[in-house]
Design an enzyme around this catalytic site. Structure first.
Site, PDB file in Angstrom:
ATOM      1  N   GLU A  56       2.346  -4.656 -15.828  1.00  0.00           N
ATOM      2  CA  GLU A  56       3.485  -5.097 -14.919  1.00  0.00           C
ATOM      3  C   GLU A  56       3.754  -6.641 -15.131  1.00  0.00           C
ATOM      4  O   GLU A  56       2.960  -7.276 -15.765  1.00  0.00           O
ATOM      5  CB  GLU A  56       2.943  -4.896 -13.325  1.00  0.00           C
ATOM      6  CG  GLU A  56       4.089  -5.385 -12.589  1.00  0.00           C
ATOM      7  CD  GLU A  56       4.061  -5.267 -10.915  1.00  0.00           C
ATOM      8  OE1 GLU A  56       2.776  -4.647 -10.605  1.00  0.00           O
ATOM      9  OE2 GLU A  56       4.597  -5.480 -10.147  1.00  0.00           O
ATOM     10  N   ASN A 210       9.219   2.383  -6.831  1.00  0.00           N
ATOM     11  CA  ASN A 210       7.944   2.208  -6.624  1.00  0.00           C
ATOM     12  C   ASN A 210       7.722   1.574  -5.156  1.00  0.00           C
ATOM     13  O   ASN A 210       8.455   0.987  -4.695  1.00  0.00           O
ATOM     14  CB  ASN A 210       7.441   1.202  -7.738  1.00  0.00           C
ATOM     15  CG  ASN A 210       6.013   0.638  -7.295  1.00  0.00           C
ATOM     16  OD1 ASN A 210       5.013   1.174  -7.422  1.00  0.00           O
ATOM     17  ND2 ASN A 210       5.808  -0.732  -6.814  1.00  0.00           N
ATOM     18  N   GLU A 211       6.564   2.474  -4.588  1.00  0.00           N
ATOM     19  CA  GLU A 211       6.474   1.798  -3.105  1.00  0.00           C
ATOM     20  C   GLU A 211       7.664   1.586  -2.433  1.00  0.00           C
ATOM     21  O   GLU A 211       7.708   0.400  -1.617  1.00  0.00           O
ATOM     22  CB  GLU A 211       5.383   0.772  -3.099  1.00  0.00           C
ATOM     23  CG  GLU A 211       4.124   0.880  -3.667  1.00  0.00           C
ATOM     24  CD  GLU A 211       2.796  -0.061  -3.655  1.00  0.00           C
ATOM     25  OE1 GLU A 211       3.173  -1.043  -3.262  1.00  0.00           O
ATOM     26  OE2 GLU A 211       1.829   0.151  -4.000  1.00  0.00           O
ATOM     27  N   TYR A 281      -5.630   2.084  -3.514  1.00  0.00           N
ATOM     28  CA  TYR A 281      -6.624   0.889  -3.706  1.00  0.00           C
ATOM     29  C   TYR A 281      -7.814   1.068  -2.731  1.00  0.00           C
ATOM     30  O   TYR A 281      -7.891   1.138  -1.741  1.00  0.00           O
ATOM     31  CB  TYR A 281      -5.720  -0.583  -3.285  1.00  0.00           C
ATOM     32  CG  TYR A 281      -4.755  -0.697  -4.490  1.00  0.00           C
ATOM     33  CD1 TYR A 281      -5.129  -1.072  -5.793  1.00  0.00           C
ATOM     34  CD2 TYR A 281      -3.303  -0.463  -4.318  1.00  0.00           C
ATOM     35  CE1 TYR A 281      -4.272  -1.344  -6.934  1.00  0.00           C
ATOM     36  CE2 TYR A 281      -2.314  -0.517  -5.520  1.00  0.00           C
ATOM     37  CZ  TYR A 281      -2.978  -1.117  -6.516  1.00  0.00           C
ATOM     38  OH  TYR A 281      -2.062  -1.307  -7.708  1.00  0.00           O
ATOM     39  N   GLU A 335      -1.105   4.335  -9.460  1.00  0.00           N
ATOM     40  CA  GLU A 335      -1.898   2.912  -9.077  1.00  0.00           C
ATOM     41  C   GLU A 335      -3.359   3.144  -8.225  1.00  0.00           C
ATOM     42  O   GLU A 335      -3.227   3.834  -7.214  1.00  0.00           O
ATOM     43  CB  GLU A 335      -0.931   1.875  -8.390  1.00  0.00           C
ATOM     44  CG  GLU A 335      -0.054   1.256  -9.046  1.00  0.00           C
ATOM     45  CD  GLU A 335       1.018   0.332  -8.127  1.00  0.00           C
ATOM     46  OE1 GLU A 335       0.394  -0.453  -7.484  1.00  0.00           O
ATOM     47  OE2 GLU A 335       2.012   0.339  -8.651  1.00  0.00           O
ATOM     48  N   GLN A 385      -4.910  -2.673 -13.035  1.00  0.00           N
ATOM     49  CA  GLN A 385      -3.683  -2.643 -14.280  1.00  0.00           C
ATOM     50  C   GLN A 385      -4.578  -2.945 -15.383  1.00  0.00           C
ATOM     51  O   GLN A 385      -5.735  -3.402 -15.350  1.00  0.00           O
ATOM     52  CB  GLN A 385      -2.810  -3.804 -13.976  1.00  0.00           C
ATOM     53  CG  GLN A 385      -1.906  -3.669 -12.851  1.00  0.00           C
ATOM     54  CD  GLN A 385      -0.726  -4.239 -12.778  1.00  0.00           C
ATOM     55  OE1 GLN A 385      -0.252  -4.890 -13.597  1.00  0.00           O
ATOM     56  NE2 GLN A 385       0.023  -4.549 -11.801  1.00  0.00           N
TER      57      GLN A 385
END
Ligand code: AHR
Length: 537
Positions: A56, A210-211, A281, A335, A385
């Site tokens: 990113e 995204n999100e 996460y 992610e 990432q």
């Protein structure tokens, strides 16, 4: 923190017993493989895409981590850091997600095409997180052509996240047409050709935002479902697309099942997406200790929270099944990784870069075993990432570059990529551990297995800080294991990682195992990740 302090504290805090351990046995854990009828091709193929990547425009990820520019003294190919290309190739990186993350929903693709000197300087979403006095202005030197060059050089499939949060359906469709329409058809395709796109890029994987519940637009699932349909209905279909809708924040306390319910309810009667993004996460940001500083309780906390991903996968899959029993939509875990509190960045402007230790490698082994065991549900997964951000395989700064312990786990698990899943019975007990919130139970052994033709691969992780484990793998159906070998990732010091100064501190090593007749026996050292490979005859 001083390493000796850790070991003392660790032994005191981690009171581990193998719950339910019976009388002394030849092995602490017996793993029974279920090979099925291999000639008939039993077992789901573990998609190589489960071992995927993400970069990113954030901190030092793209600029420096990946892109150094053609005039740099750092070895590069067309401006892309050569070492990054070589190492990604070496582990067979199957795909690459770009340009974000949160950055994607503020990105306008036209800013990143054309002569590099004419590209505009634009705002980057991550400016808000940059330390005072540092600047995240986006120079747009790395755009879609540079990204595709990187993918080609690695041999990775591109996965592009489109801007839904601040873009329009027509901007999205133009981007797709620019990338995928053959020259001589649309004017957009001719423009792409004039900018160096000799052949259409042929991009299949598109993330539709995204999100969207957060940085991608702070929407409710119903609002997003409406936008999703607007964004995909007029999709220019030159290549069979694989469209990924924004899914839940899986690491929320409640797993965010409401997002999944709300989205699919609103999609009733419409074509479902091919993929549904799930972010997970292992979020330690509230803990004051940085990535490289921990005691036993934080070690187990990371592994316990990481292991939650299995239930999150199962719960969302079950919820999706209520709306689509054929499961046309697969999960895309685009992610995942361990996210620590700030403080161990390799430089202030390299925000979200973290010290990576053996703990993160053990977490990675456990996560991959879960992905392998649920391979039929997951179309793709992307570590967050690949370089200089959160759960990275690489840290890079100027002419310095290092492979972290996480890289070595990606390397170790390569035999599973594209192989057939083998079911396994894992009767290892749970162990009692002391984590941050007090006593908890953690599976004492993580495992997954696969076969490619007659070649068996079994991966095992022992999360214990104190106890080695004797493991026996039983081969069924009168088959025998031959030419077995083991490769291990461990270190006597659990705080160990690789640094620019000591790049080889944590690395793979050969590990002795015994193959005889219908079983393979081995000692699985504490805090280790092991690959067992054998020929089955
Ligand atoms: O990976 C860092 C950020 O985490 C991504 O930009 C965003 O999607 C997530 O919240």
């Amino acid at each position: 923190m001083d390493r000796r302090t850790f070991l003392k504290t660790g032994t005191a805090a981690a009171v581990i017993t193998l719950a339910g351990r019976g009388p002394a046995r030849a092995a602490d854990a017996e793993i029974e493989l279920s090979l099925g009828d291999l000639s008939a091709g039993a077992g789901t193929v573990i998609s190589p895409h489960l071992y995927g990547h993400f970069i990113e425009h954030l901190g030092g990820v793209i600029y420096d981590g990946v892109w150094v520019g053609g005039n740099s003294s750092i070895p590069n190919v067309n401006g892309i850091r050569k070492q990054f290309i070589d190492d990604m190739k070496r582990i067979g990186a199957p795909n690459l997600r770009w340009p974000g993350g949160c950055f994607a929903d503020g990105y306008h693709w036209r800013d990143g095409i054309g002569r590099s000197s004419s590209r505009p300087r634009t705002y980057n979403f991550w400016q808000r997180r940059m330390p005072a006095g540092t600047d995240a202005t986006e120079t747009n030197q790395f755009g879609i052509h540079e990204f595709m060059d990187l993918c080609h050089q690695i041999g990775a499939v591109p996965y592009v996240a489109a801007n839904v949060g601040s873009g329009t359906p027509s901007e999205f469709h133009d981007w797709v047409a620019y990338c995928n329409a053959p020259a001589g058809t649309l004017s957009l395709a001719d423009e792409g050709a004039a900018n160096g796109e000799k052949q259409p890029f042929g991009i299949s994987y598109w993330g539709v935002g995204n999100e969207s519940w957060g940085c991608g637009g702070t929407m409710r699932p119903q609002e997003y479902a409406t936008l999703y349909r607007k964004f995909v209905t007029q999709f220019p279909s030159y290549v069979e697309p694989f469209l990924v809708a924004t899914g839940p924040r899986g690491h929320s306390a409640d797993g965010d099942i409401g997002w999944t319910t709300g989205f699919f309810e609103s999609m009733r009667g419409f074509d479902p997406p091919n993929g549904f993004s799930l972010h997970f996460y292992t979020d330690l940001r509230q803990n004051p200790l940085k990535g490289g500083e921990f005691k036993a309780a934080e070690w187990y906390e990371v592994l316990l929270r990481g292991a939650r991903i299995e239930k999150v996968i199962e719960d969302h899959w079950a919820e999706m099944g209520k709306f689509d029993s054929a499961h046309r939509t697969k999960l895309v875990i685009d992610e995942w990784g361990v996210w620590y509190a700030p403080g161990s960045e390799i430089a202030p402007a390299y925000i979200l870069s973290e010290t990576i230790t053996l703990r993160d490698a053990v977490h990675t082994g456990m996560t991959f075993d879960i992905f392998n065991r649920h391979a039929e549900k997951i179309a793709m997964a992307n570590v967050a990432q690949s370089v200089n951000c959160i759960h990275s395989l690489f840290l890079a700064k100027g002419d310095k570059f290092v492979r972290t312990p996480v890289y070595h786990v990606f390397d170790l698990y390569r035999p599973h990529m594209g192989a057939r899943q083998v079911a396994l019975g894992n009767p290892a007990q749970e162990m009692n551990v002391s984590a941050l919130a007090g006593p908890a139970k953690l599976p004492a052994l993580s495992a997954s297995a696969s076969m490619r033709e007659r070649r068996l691969a079994v991966t095992l992780t022992n999360p214990s800080l104190d106890t080695d484990m004797a493991v026996r793998i039983r081969i069924p159906n009168g088959a025998n294991a031959k030419e077995a070998r083991g490769t291990i990732l461990t270190h006597h010091d659990v705080l160990a990682g690789n640094s620019f100064r000591d790049p080889e501190e944590v690395r793979l090593a050969a590990h002795a195992i015994r193959a005889g007749g219908d079983s393979i026996s081995l000692n699985l050292p504490k805090h280790s990740v092991l690959l067992v490979e054998a020929e089955i005859g």
